[in-house]
Design a protein around this motif. Structure first.
Motif, PDB file in Angstrom:
ATOM      1  N   LEU A  44       0.861  -1.196   0.000  1.00 55.46           N
ATOM      2  CA  LEU A  44       0.000   0.000   0.000  1.00 55.46           C
ATOM      3  C   LEU A  44       0.892   1.238   0.000  1.00 55.46           C
ATOM      4  CD1 LEU A  44      -2.844  -1.017   2.486  1.00 55.46           C
ATOM      5  CD2 LEU A  44      -2.875  -1.044  -0.016  1.00 55.46           C
ATOM      6  N   LEU A  45       1.302   1.652  -1.200  1.00 60.18           N
ATOM      7  CA  LEU A  45       2.180   2.800  -1.363  1.00 60.18           C
ATOM      8  C   LEU A  45       1.526   3.816  -2.296  1.00 60.18           C
ATOM      9  CD1 LEU A  45       5.606   0.974  -1.954  1.00 60.18           C
ATOM     10  CD2 LEU A  45       4.753   1.917   0.194  1.00 60.18           C
ATOM     11  N   ASP A  46       1.913   5.067  -2.138  1.00 62.01           N
ATOM     12  CA  ASP A  46       1.475   6.100  -3.070  1.00 62.01           C
ATOM     13  C   ASP A  46       2.316   5.992  -4.327  1.00 62.01           C
ATOM     14  OD1 ASP A  46      -0.438   7.113  -1.346  1.00 62.01           O
ATOM     15  OD2 ASP A  46       0.983   8.451  -0.355  1.00 62.01           O
ATOM     16  N   VAL A  47       1.668   5.666  -5.433  1.00 59.68           N
ATOM     17  CA  VAL A  47       2.370   5.462  -6.697  1.00 59.68           C
ATOM     18  C   VAL A  47       1.839   6.457  -7.718  1.00 59.68           C
ATOM     19  CG1 VAL A  47       2.936   3.811  -8.513  1.00 59.68           C
ATOM     20  CG2 VAL A  47       2.600   3.010  -6.168  1.00 59.68           C
TER      21      VAL A  47
ATOM     22  N   ARG B  21       3.140  -2.189  -9.626  1.00 64.14           N
ATOM     23  CA  ARG B  21       3.373  -0.749  -9.458  1.00 64.14           C
ATOM     24  C   ARG B  21       3.999  -0.465  -8.096  1.00 64.14           C
ATOM     25  NH1 ARG B  21      -1.054   1.936  -8.879  1.00 64.14           N
ATOM     26  NH2 ARG B  21      -0.422   3.917  -9.797  1.00 64.14           N
ATOM     27  N   ALA B  22       3.463  -1.101  -7.052  1.00 64.25           N
ATOM     28  CA  ALA B  22       3.986  -0.867  -5.702  1.00 64.25           C
ATOM     29  C   ALA B  22       5.409  -1.384  -5.567  1.00 64.25           C
ATOM     30  CB  ALA B  22       3.077  -1.532  -4.672  1.00 64.25           C
TER      31      ALA B  22
ATOM     32  N   GLN C 188       7.755   1.009  -7.237  1.00 62.32           N
ATOM     33  CA  GLN C 188       7.877   2.221  -6.437  1.00 62.32           C
ATOM     34  C   GLN C 188       8.749   1.977  -5.209  1.00 62.32           C
ATOM     35  OE1 GLN C 188       6.529   5.335  -7.156  1.00 62.32           O
ATOM     36  NE2 GLN C 188       7.848   5.970  -5.456  1.00 62.32           N
ATOM     37  N   ARG C 189       8.589   0.810  -4.586  1.00 57.05           N
ATOM     38  CA  ARG C 189       9.399   0.481  -3.410  1.00 57.05           C
ATOM     39  C   ARG C 189      10.880   0.429  -3.780  1.00 57.05           C
ATOM     40  NH1 ARG C 189      10.714   0.679   1.810  1.00 57.05           N
ATOM     41  NH2 ARG C 189      10.909  -1.344   2.858  1.00 57.05           N
ATOM     42  N   ALA C 190      11.223  -0.177  -4.916  1.00 56.92           N
ATOM     43  CA  ALA C 190      12.618  -0.242  -5.346  1.00 56.92           C
ATOM     44  C   ALA C 190      13.160   1.150  -5.656  1.00 56.92           C
ATOM     45  CB  ALA C 190      12.730  -1.157  -6.571  1.00 56.92           C
ATOM     46  N   VAL C 191      12.347   1.981  -6.294  1.00 58.85           N
ATOM     47  CA  VAL C 191      12.771   3.347  -6.603  1.00 58.85           C
ATOM     48  C   VAL C 191      13.037   4.118  -5.314  1.00 58.85           C
ATOM     49  CG1 VAL C 191      11.977   5.553  -7.547  1.00 58.85           C
ATOM     50  CG2 VAL C 191      11.664   3.435  -8.850  1.00 58.85           C
ATOM     51  N   ASP C 192      12.142   3.995  -4.345  1.00 62.60           N
ATOM     52  CA  ASP C 192      12.314   4.714  -3.079  1.00 62.60           C
ATOM     53  C   ASP C 192      13.611   4.311  -2.386  1.00 62.60           C
ATOM     54  OD1 ASP C 192       9.908   5.944  -3.545  1.00 62.60           O
ATOM     55  OD2 ASP C 192       8.746   4.638  -2.203  1.00 62.60           O
TER      56      ASP C 192
END
Length: 845
Positions: free
Chosen positions: A206-209, A395-396, A399-403
């Motif tokens: 549950l991340l803001d993507v 998508r999450a 995004q987690r890897a990018v963060d």
């Protein structure tokens, strides 16, 4: 799947008092297979701290290099003075931060630490490697993979290294079944733990993507069936010198994953956390847009393991303008891999990949499984894809890897977001609210059913009839019974009441079953041991039995997919398997044998029929079942016995009796008696029996041959490496009982005495003893209770070509004591019939 308890607590707020074993018990009750709970650092005791190397003195004069070090451990030693430590490792220098264990501590083993004199100096402690701390063999170079642990410079001397290196933990080892692919991630196991403990889940997905836009890296999907989702994100400005932090390395190590480099570690970490496999490409080495397509003829790919692989047309590929750059969902290609950071020896400047494309895609499970098997290339990614990956997690995960790359490596996430989504049909299952109740035989109620399905992640709508939409991470939920199983397992299989089923009264055994059981009991009572053999054989078995080329038993039913290429056919006789069992027992020293087997043989039709292929979504109709049965070969039931060695054992009482053809014939009589049928025995000739020691078995009063018994042919005995005089019997039970089930009469018990009369008859040598016995039996009438052949004599006294047969006749009446005249009259009547039928002459006794 290994699950560190410390990591699991980040997603489920478990009470501090809950141990790994208690978590394992809950997960086992929920249906997961927890094999072990590993205790990390259970016997580790401090002080274990961070130390700074102040000075190193090289000691000489020893067989190996020895270093005398002064190490700053802060106030951990109680004095603040440098600690004297002798060490043989050489992968650290002055100014490095290391892990120091002080006197009074205990390392895993257990290995107590104390100050001691060594190499002429005092060593008050030890500078530690990863193996000495029980960190296993997956440590990276920075954490002592090949020597002493060298820590990042930011940690102050005296810092507690037990907590820093997360040395104390519990790790659950879970055997994930193929239908639970979502549990190959911390997210999946955390969901199960949350449901088991009744606690909320902190979902890491549950991340803001940011939404997809037109600025993302260009991706083309040429095969939307093989790839129905592809997310690509780009990070630039990555510091190639950045290393994975200790917490990240330690979590990978606990999962038995070796840390490699920051970018690769992050992709592995996110895969283990969310369950979505990722792949990172060096953007500087990718030529043009990324394309997902099937392989073309003649294409090859060098994968990350350095192997050059010839591709098949079914292989799903990741490509750029230069051609294939990866096996989709299995392994990336070497041409675009992330470069390992390399430091210039003169300037110290580190070079490596600074721009990375993160791929998070969803591939067809069947395509990935076939590719991995075809290339013999199982990977952590393929293991997850072939079991089913959540397409909504892509998508999450990206995004987690990018963060993490931005946070740890100082990179910058580009604004472009690529998210190509294929058709995602909504799967809705209709289930009666009381179906779990009916399946488990207990009352859960609609509220419990809905709550448990929602805990799984389903959307539930309705009252008595529920419309359930399974979550995207559960592709295994496809029908109402799957949903019922979820409810039952979460409620606890141990809570399902144990009740005997209420079954209607049956019809009992069929006539064939009753006959089969009586035959088995009769042979077991006669001293035979039952064996069961595989019903497969090959032409070699027929050759060993000496069957002629046109023997009907050589016509077999061939299997399309046999277990053994040397035995591709179904048996037409029980003898090959039975004699194979005898040979194996003889080879293991069991030389006195009497074994039997009952089973089906398979006889092909003259014109075989092709069996239809019924539908699998419903029960076949009666007509379809009849057509299927009509296509089956004939399958009569046979019984066979084999004897070798002594039938009666030798001992102090004297010499025993050797098993022979007569025992095989008697076994046939026992089978017939159990079936309520009388046999006629006459000389016969059939392979694999000895021509002069073979009996043909017929149903009495008919010419229906139902089997043979006797001694094996010497050539067969030699070919099969069996003892001499090995005897066998095989009988067709279905042919024996073709007239229907016979009523088996019990023996009549009389309280009156028996009258015994002996008779000796001389007949031609060609007359079977069975024919003489049958004549005597018919002539003696109702008073005859039993007849036994007790002597056979040949010689000059009876004449050439003649033989003397001596029988004991037992007479008895059920209502009176027989007189001598009545017994003698019955004997004379029996002799008269024998003389008439067989030409017998009464011999004086």
């Amino acid at each position: 799947m290994r699950v560190p308890l410390s990591w699991l607590r980040e997603y489920v707020d478990l009470p501090e008092s809950v141990t790994g074993r208690e978590v394992a018990e809950k997960l086992i009750r929920a249906g997961l297979e927890v094999e072990t709970v590993e205790q990390l650092g259970g016997d580790l005791k401090g002080p274990l701290v961070v130390g700074e190397v102040l000075s190193i003195e090289e000691l000489t004069g020893f067989k190996k290099p020895i270093r005398y070090c002064m190490v700053n451990v802060g106030e951990a030693n109680g004095t603040g003075e440098p600690q004297e430590i002798v060490c043989g490792a050489r992968n650290f220098a002055v100014g490095d931060k290391v892990v120091v264990v002080l006197p009074g501590a205990v390392l895993p083993g257990p290995f107590p630490i104390a100050a001691r004199q060594t190499y002429g100096r005092t060593s008050a402690g030890m500078i530690c490697s990863s193996r000495e701390l029980g960190m296993g063999d997956t440590a990276s170079d920075s954490l002592g993979g090949d020597g002493i642990i060298v820590l990042p410079p930011e940690y102050a001397p005296g810092t507690d290294a037990v907590e820093l290196l997360q040395l104390v933990d519990e790790v659950l080892d879970i055997a994930v079944t193929p239908d639970r692919g979502y549990c190959l991630s911390m997210r999946g196991v955390a969901r199960e733990a949350a449901a088991a403990f009744g606690l909320p889940l902190a979902d890491p997905a549950l991340l803001d993507v940011p939404p997809a836009n037109s600025y993302g890296y260009l991706v083309k999907i040429a095969d939307p069936v093989g790839c129905d989702r592809f997310v690509a994100r780009t990070v630039v400005g990555i510091d190639p010198a950045a290393k994975s932090p200790i917490w990240l390395q330690r979590r990978l190590q606990k999962m038995h994953v070796r840390p490699i480099s920051l970018t690769v570690d992050i992709t592995n970490y996110v895969m283990l956390e969310v369950g979505q496999p990722l792949h990172a490409y060096d953007r500087a080495r990718v030529d043009g847009p990324i394309t997902v397509r099937r392989a073309e003829p003649g294409e090859v790919l060098t994968t990350l393991d350095g192997q050059k692989r010839e591709l098949a047309a079914e292989d799903l590929l990741i490509c750029d303008n230069s051609g294939p750059i990866g096996l989709a969902g299995v392994m990336g290609g070497a041409s675009t891999e992330i470069l390992d950071p390399v430091a210039d020896p003169e300037t110290g400047q580190v070079t490596g990949s600074t721009e990375v494309i993160i791929e998070a895609a969803h591939f067809d499970p069947v395509a990935i499984a076939r590719t991995a098997k075809r290339h013999k290339l199982p990977s952590e990614a393929s293991k997850r894809f072939e079991r089913g990956v959540d397409p909504e997690a892509a998508r999450a995960a990206a995004q987690r890897a990018v963060d993490l790359l931005v946070l740890i490596a100082g990179g910058t996430a580009e604004a472009g977001v690529t998210d190509i989504v294929g058709p995602q049909p909504v799967r809705t299952i209709t289930i009666a609210a009381d179906l779990p109740d009916r399946v488990a035989g207990t009352a859960y109620g609609r509220e419990t059913v809905a709550r448990r399905l929602q805990e799984v992640g389903c959307t539930v709508v309705g009252a008595d009839l529920l419309e359930v939409t399974p979550p995207s991470w559960r592709p295994d939920l496809t029908d109402p019974n799957d949903l019922a199983e979820e409810v039952i397992r979460l409620e606890g299989y141990d809570n399902v009441p144990a009740r005997m089923p209420q079954v209607p009264p049956g019809q009992g055994l069929t006539p064939a079953q009753r006959t089969h059981r009586r035959i088995g009991v009769a042979l077991a009572g006669a001293g035979y041991v039952e064996v069961n053999n595989y019903p497969f054989l090959g032409d070699q078995a027929f050759d060993e039995l000496g069957l002629a080329a046109d023997d009907v038993r050589r016509r077999t039913v061939k299997l399309v997919n046999p277990l053994n290429d040397e035995e591709p056919a179904l048996r037409t006789t029980l003898l090959p398997g039975l004699l194979g069992a005898v040979r194996r027992n003889i080879g293991r020293g069991n030389t006195d044998l009497a074994v039997f087997e009952t089973g089906l043989v398979f006889l092909p039709e003259a014109e075989p029929k092709v069996a239809p292929r019924p539908a699998v979504d419903r029960r076949p109709s009666e007509a379809e079942l009849a057509e299927l049965n009509a296509a089956l070969p004939a399958q009569p039931r046979h019984v066979a016995v084999a004897l070798a060695g002594e039938r009666l054992p030798s001992g102090w009482w004297g010499k025993g009796g050797q098993a022979g053809w007569a025992d095989a014939v008697q076994a046939a009589r026992a089978v017939a008696a159990a079936a309520g049928v009388e046999l006629t025995v006459r000389p016969g000739q059939a392979a694999p029996w000895h021509p002069g020691r073979c009996a043909e078995l017929l149903v009495a009063g008919t010419e229906r041959v139902v089997g043979h018994a006797g001694e094996l042919h010497p050539r067969v005995v030699k070919a099969l490496h069996l003892p001499e005089r090995t005897s066998v019997m095989e009988l067709d039970v279905d042919a024996l009982t073709a007239d229907g089930e016979q009523l088996v009469q019990g023996p009549t018990v009389s309280g009156y005495p028996v009258a015994t009369q002996d008779v000796a008859l001389i007949v031609d040598g060609s007359v079977p003893a069975a024919a003489v016995e049958a004549a005597l039996r018919d002539g003696a009438g109702e008073l005859l209770e039993a007849i036994r052949l007790f002597d056979v004599f040949t010689g000059e006294q009876v004449g050439e070509g003649k033989k003397s047969l001596a029988y004991a006749l037992r007479f008895r009446a059920t209502d009176r004591t027989l007189t001598a005249d009545e017994a003698s009259a019955a004997r004379e009547a029996a002799v008269a019939v024998a003389q008439e039928r067989t030409g017998a002459v009464l011999r004086g006794v």
